[in-house]
Scaffold this motif. Structure first.
Motif: not given
Length: 262
Positions: A151-153, A117-119, A107-108, A20-21
């Protein structure tokens, strides 16, 4: 020898938090030259995208049970990994599965009813935190280039995992998986060491497949994956001998030849 993990969280993960930012704007990622969590893990999930490069280094098997999972066998006995030392540092040439390289990220789903899905990351990992050193996860309140790469990975890994699941379903549908057994005889022990508790492709059924079936699985890319798996099984003895050379070999039990069932 190996079973699909039954825990709520996948192996290696102790907890998961969504990145989270708001909560992690000051967090950074440190570089790690070891993976201590891998030191006592003998079998690691593997995707089909990795079969060809991985089969040169270690056996590829399938976990026992109804939901079989491809696994890279980095040791034949529970708690033994012949490719890393006690600190989790590589001791020589090896293939490190994407599952390992992904940690502590994942990712979940944040909501079971949703599909998004969120990182997420494992907050117990020592390489992520509000450190003074390291690469920032956010820049100007936005995901940094590093975070975008992570995230891409993870997205690529999920896609490979989906292809892997389909591959296993195809093997099951064709009734090509069977219970595996490997017997290793050594000159120092009268009784052989017998390893069971895993699944493998039935070569006899593969040879007996009709020509049209073989063409089909060759055209859809299954046959090269099956061959990579079967070729890799020749490395069972190599891993066993590495265990012995490192003083991690199984202890011979005079009452039973079965050295490791899991």
């Amino acid at each position: 020898m190996a079973s699909a993990p039954a825990n709520t969280l996948p192996i290696f993960y102790n907890d998961l938090l969504p990145l989270s930012s708001a909560d992690h704007v000051d967090y950074k990622l440190r570089t790690a030259d070891s993976a201590p969590f891998l030191a006592t893990q003998h079998a690691v999930p593997l995707t089909v995208d990795e079969f060809v490069p991985a089969q040169r280094f270690a056996p590829i098997i399938f976990s026992a049970g109804d939901d079989a999972v491809p696994l890279l066998l980095m040791g034949l006995n529970e708690g033994v990994n012949v490719f890393v030392d006690a600190e989790g540092k590589l001791g020589g040439p090896a293939y490190v599965p994407a599952y390992v390289r992904r940690y502590p990220w994942m990712l979940a789903k944040l909501r079971p009813e949703g599909d998004e899905l969120s990182l997420c990351f494992d907050p117990t990992s020592p390489i992520i935190g509000a450190f003074e050193d390291g690469q920032p996860l956010f820049e100007n309140g936005q995901p940094s280039e590093l975070t975008q790469g992570v995230l891409k990975f993870c997205e690529d890994f999920e896609q490979a995992a989906a292809r892997t699941g389909q591959f296993v379903r195809d093997l099951v549908e064709m009734d090509l998986l069977m219970d595996g057994e490997v017997t290793i005889q050594t000159p120092l022990n009268e009784q052989p060491f017998v390893y069971r508790g895993f699944r493998m492709v039935n070569e006899e059924k593969l040879r007996d497949m009709r020509g049209d079936q073989l063409r089909k699985i060759n055209q859809n890319g299954l046959l090269p994956l099956i061959h990579a798996h079967l070729f890799s099984l020749q490395l069972m003895r190599d891993v066993f001998e590495a265990q012995v050379a490192q003083g991690k070999g199984p202890i011979a039990l005079p009452a039973t030849p079965e050295a490791a069932d899991a």
